[in-house]
Scaffold this motif. Structure first.
Motif, mmCIF file in Angstrom:
data_model
loop_
_atom_site.group_PDB
_atom_site.id
_atom_site.type_symbol
_atom_site.label_atom_id
_atom_site.label_comp_id
_atom_site.label_asym_id
_atom_site.label_seq_id
_atom_site.Cartn_x
_atom_site.Cartn_y
_atom_site.Cartn_z
ATOM 1 N N ARG A 196 14.767 -5.090 -13.734
ATOM 2 C CA ARG A 196 14.669 -6.133 -14.757
ATOM 3 C C ARG A 196 15.700 -7.242 -14.569
ATOM 4 O O ARG A 196 15.548 -8.350 -15.070
ATOM 5 N N HIS A 197 16.758 -6.962 -13.816
ATOM 6 C CA HIS A 197 17.825 -7.945 -13.645
ATOM 7 C C HIS A 197 17.334 -9.131 -12.806
ATOM 8 O O HIS A 197 16.600 -8.953 -11.826
ATOM 9 N N PRO A 198 17.699 -10.357 -13.162
ATOM 10 C CA PRO A 198 17.195 -11.537 -12.446
ATOM 11 C C PRO A 198 17.636 -11.650 -10.995
ATOM 12 O O PRO A 198 17.105 -12.481 -10.251
ATOM 13 N N ALA A 199 18.579 -10.817 -10.560
ATOM 14 C CA ALA A 199 19.001 -10.853 -9.159
ATOM 15 C C ALA A 199 17.967 -10.228 -8.228
ATOM 16 O O ALA A 199 18.125 -10.281 -7.014
ATOM 17 N N GLY A 200 16.914 -9.622 -8.790
ATOM 18 C CA GLY A 200 15.906 -8.998 -7.938
ATOM 19 C C GLY A 200 16.440 -7.787 -7.202
ATOM 20 O O GLY A 200 16.181 -7.587 -6.012
ATOM 21 N N ILE A 201 17.219 -6.965 -7.899
ATOM 22 C CA ILE A 201 17.876 -5.804 -7.285
ATOM 23 C C ILE A 201 16.840 -4.791 -6.802
ATOM 24 O O ILE A 201 15.891 -4.465 -7.509
ATOM 25 N N GLN A 202 17.043 -4.290 -5.593
ATOM 26 C CA GLN A 202 16.197 -3.223 -5.045
ATOM 27 C C GLN A 202 16.903 -1.874 -5.241
ATOM 28 O O GLN A 202 17.923 -1.625 -4.602
ATOM 29 N N PRO A 203 16.401 -0.993 -6.096
ATOM 30 C CA PRO A 203 16.984 0.339 -6.190
ATOM 31 C C PRO A 203 16.720 1.141 -4.920
ATOM 32 O O PRO A 203 15.620 1.097 -4.366
ATOM 33 N N VAL A 204 17.735 1.856 -4.470
ATOM 34 C CA VAL A 204 17.597 2.755 -3.326
ATOM 35 C C VAL A 204 17.409 4.167 -3.869
ATOM 36 O O VAL A 204 18.280 4.685 -4.574
ATOM 37 N N ILE A 205 16.274 4.776 -3.565
ATOM 38 C CA ILE A 205 15.962 6.122 -4.044
ATOM 39 C C ILE A 205 16.451 7.123 -3.009
ATOM 40 O O ILE A 205 15.977 7.142 -1.871
ATOM 41 N N GLY A 206 17.397 7.964 -3.396
ATOM 42 C CA GLY A 206 18.004 8.869 -2.433
ATOM 43 C C GLY A 206 17.563 10.312 -2.529
ATOM 44 O O GLY A 206 18.088 11.166 -1.816
ATOM 45 N N SER A 207 16.616 10.617 -3.385
ATOM 46 C CA SER A 207 16.169 12.008 -3.546
ATOM 47 C C SER A 207 15.405 12.484 -2.313
ATOM 48 O O SER A 207 14.660 11.725 -1.698
ATOM 49 N N GLY A 208 15.580 13.765 -1.988
ATOM 50 C CA GLY A 208 14.798 14.361 -0.917
ATOM 51 C C GLY A 208 13.598 15.133 -1.431
ATOM 52 O O GLY A 208 12.865 15.746 -0.651
ATOM 53 N N ASN A 209 13.377 15.100 -2.749
ATOM 54 C CA ASN A 209 12.289 15.842 -3.382
ATOM 55 C C ASN A 209 11.061 14.948 -3.486
ATOM 56 O O ASN A 209 11.082 13.918 -4.172
ATOM 57 N N ALA A 210 9.968 15.338 -2.825
ATOM 58 C CA ALA A 210 8.767 14.495 -2.759
ATOM 59 C C ALA A 210 8.197 14.204 -4.146
ATOM 60 O O ALA A 210 7.745 13.083 -4.415
ATOM 61 N N GLU A 211 8.227 15.189 -5.033
ATOM 62 C CA GLU A 211 7.680 14.985 -6.372
ATOM 63 C C GLU A 211 8.490 13.943 -7.140
ATOM 64 O O GLU A 211 7.934 13.063 -7.807
ATOM 65 N N ARG A 212 9.827 14.018 -7.027
ATOM 66 C CA ARG A 212 10.674 13.045 -7.712
ATOM 67 C C ARG A 212 10.493 11.648 -7.136
ATOM 68 O O ARG A 212 10.523 10.652 -7.854
ATOM 69 N N ILE A 213 10.324 11.580 -5.826
ATOM 70 C CA ILE A 213 10.120 10.271 -5.185
ATOM 71 C C ILE A 213 8.850 9.621 -5.736
ATOM 72 O O ILE A 213 8.850 8.438 -6.100
ATOM 73 N N ARG A 214 7.767 10.383 -5.791
ATOM 74 C CA ARG A 214 6.504 9.824 -6.308
ATOM 75 C C ARG A 214 6.645 9.374 -7.756
ATOM 76 O O ARG A 214 6.095 8.354 -8.167
ATOM 77 N N ALA A 215 7.404 10.123 -8.546
ATOM 78 C CA ALA A 215 7.583 9.769 -9.952
ATOM 79 C C ALA A 215 8.319 8.441 -10.100
ATOM 80 O O ALA A 215 8.143 7.727 -11.094
ATOM 81 N N CYS A 216 9.120 8.082 -9.111
ATOM 82 C CA CYS A 216 9.867 6.823 -9.173
ATOM 83 C C CYS A 216 8.949 5.610 -9.043
ATOM 84 O O CYS A 216 9.327 4.501 -9.451
ATOM 85 N N GLY A 217 7.778 5.794 -8.491
ATOM 86 C CA GLY A 217 6.859 4.679 -8.322
ATOM 87 C C GLY A 217 6.460 4.041 -9.631
ATOM 88 O O GLY A 217 6.065 2.867 -9.673
ATOM 89 N N ASP A 218 6.568 4.772 -10.721
ATOM 90 C CA ASP A 218 6.198 4.251 -12.025
ATOM 91 C C ASP A 218 7.118 3.113 -12.469
ATOM 92 O O ASP A 218 6.769 2.332 -13.345
ATOM 93 N N ALA A 219 8.296 3.029 -11.844
ATOM 94 C CA ALA A 219 9.258 1.994 -12.230
ATOM 95 C C ALA A 219 8.711 0.594 -12.019
ATOM 96 O O ALA A 219 9.078 -0.343 -12.731
ATOM 97 N N THR A 220 7.831 0.428 -11.063
ATOM 98 C CA THR A 220 7.277 -0.905 -10.790
ATOM 99 C C THR A 220 6.115 -1.237 -11.731
ATOM 100 O O THR A 220 5.656 -2.386 -11.745
#
Length: 320
Positions: free
Chosen positions: A274-298
């Motif tokens: 949401r920040h106007p700087a266009g920040i890219q979050p780096v997802i560091g989890s090695g768990n495939a299920e958690r990684i997929r759940a992060c896609g909802d952020a967009t």
């Protein structure tokens, strides 16, 4: 959802999320990677690709080189994978050894030697982005520029960026470079607010004297002014908001997640997005299920009230 992009975003052509590969490659000890390590890495990379991630972030020190090596094995086994991904790696941190302490090294020789090792482990001829991992007290911008020039001319590196550097260091380094720095990766999350706090509380003596806060003055603004892509490592805050009962801030995270029918992790990432700087979050989890759940952020976009509810709850006191 449309999000602001830095001026140099066209140089790297990636989406809003980055996958950080530090969790891949097995343990931090010696020895070769195993088939189990390869299977684990494959599942994580496929999950990242499934949510639209293009940029995969490495460092030569991750798992003492094994994170890059296991990713290189995936590239060897899947001929089509290289075309789907952008590769980023970092160099400049040296571990302690029998003769020397742990230290930072951005000398030309070490940068070029590091890139040779990175390319060998990843089994590629070129990486898209090279980040200077930590600011070396002895770094000389002209020397770094010459090393990057040779790597670029040899087709080994596409673009140069930095990691964990503040505005003054970026400005100083950029003076010697013929091309713009394309990225700066720093720790930023609801649990690590310094880079944002220094802007909102600059006139509060109590806030601005906190260790680590003043150093980041102007960093977000510099990145936006000069088109430097900000990447946030530690974006999921090491799991400290996973339990809604853990803190008042965690409770707010979960309340907002429920309102958006999503997960707490997606809210943490959406807060950065949401920040106007266009920040890219780096997802560091090695768990495939958690990684997929992060896609909802967009999918979700926090409104101003929600963003500030999270910010104020995380800082633990009202804004001045």
């Amino acid at each position: 959802m449309t999000r602001p992009l830095p001026l140099n975003a066209h140089l790297i052509d990636v989406g809003p999320l980055v996958y950080g590969c530090m969790a891949l490659g097995g343990d931090w000890g010696g020895g070769p990677i195993t088939e189990a390590d390869i299977a684990h890495a494959h599942a994580a990379v496929e999950a990242a690709l499934d949510i639209g991630i293009k940029l995969f972030d490495h460092a030569d020190i991750y798992r003492r080189g094994k994170a890059e090596a296991v990713f290189g094995e995936l590239l060897k086994r899947d001929a089509g994978l290289r075309a789907k991904v952008r590769l980023q790696s970092k160099c400049g941190i040296r571990f302690a050894d029998d003769a020397n302490p742990g230290r930072y090294d951005l000398s030309a020789g070490y940068i070029e030697e590091s890139v040779t090792g990175i390319l060998q482990r990843l089994a590629v001829e070129r990486i898209d982005i090279l980040l200077l991992h930590r600011p070396d007290a002895l770094m000389e911008p002209g020397e770094i520029a010459r090393a990057f020039g040779r790597l670029k001319a040899a087709g080994k590196v596409g673009h140069l960026g930095v990691s964990n550097m503040h505005a003054g260091q970026m400005r100083w380094l950029q003076m010697a470079l013929p091309e713009p720095l394309v990225a700066n990766q720093l720790e930023l999350s609801l649990a690590k607010l310094d880079a944002i706090e220094v802007g909102t509380t600059f006139n509060d003596p109590q806030a601005t004297t906190r260790p680590g806060c003043v150093a980041w003055a102007g960093t977000l603004e510099y990145a936006q002014r000069h088109g430097v892509q900000l990447q946030a490592w530690g974006s999921l805050a090491q799991g400290r908001f996973n339990d809604p009962a853990a803190s008042p801030a965690a409770k707010v995270v979960h309340e907002i997640a429920e309102a958006h029918c999503t997960t707490a992790n997606a809210v943490l990432l959406a807060w950065l997005l949401r920040h106007p700087a266009g920040i890219q979050p780096v997802i560091g989890s090695g768990n495939a299920e958690r990684i997929r759940a992060c896609g909802d952020a967009t999918r979700i976009q926090l409104n101003r009230d929600e963003w500030y509810r999270l910010y104020v709850a995380a800082r633990g006191q009202a804004l001045p």
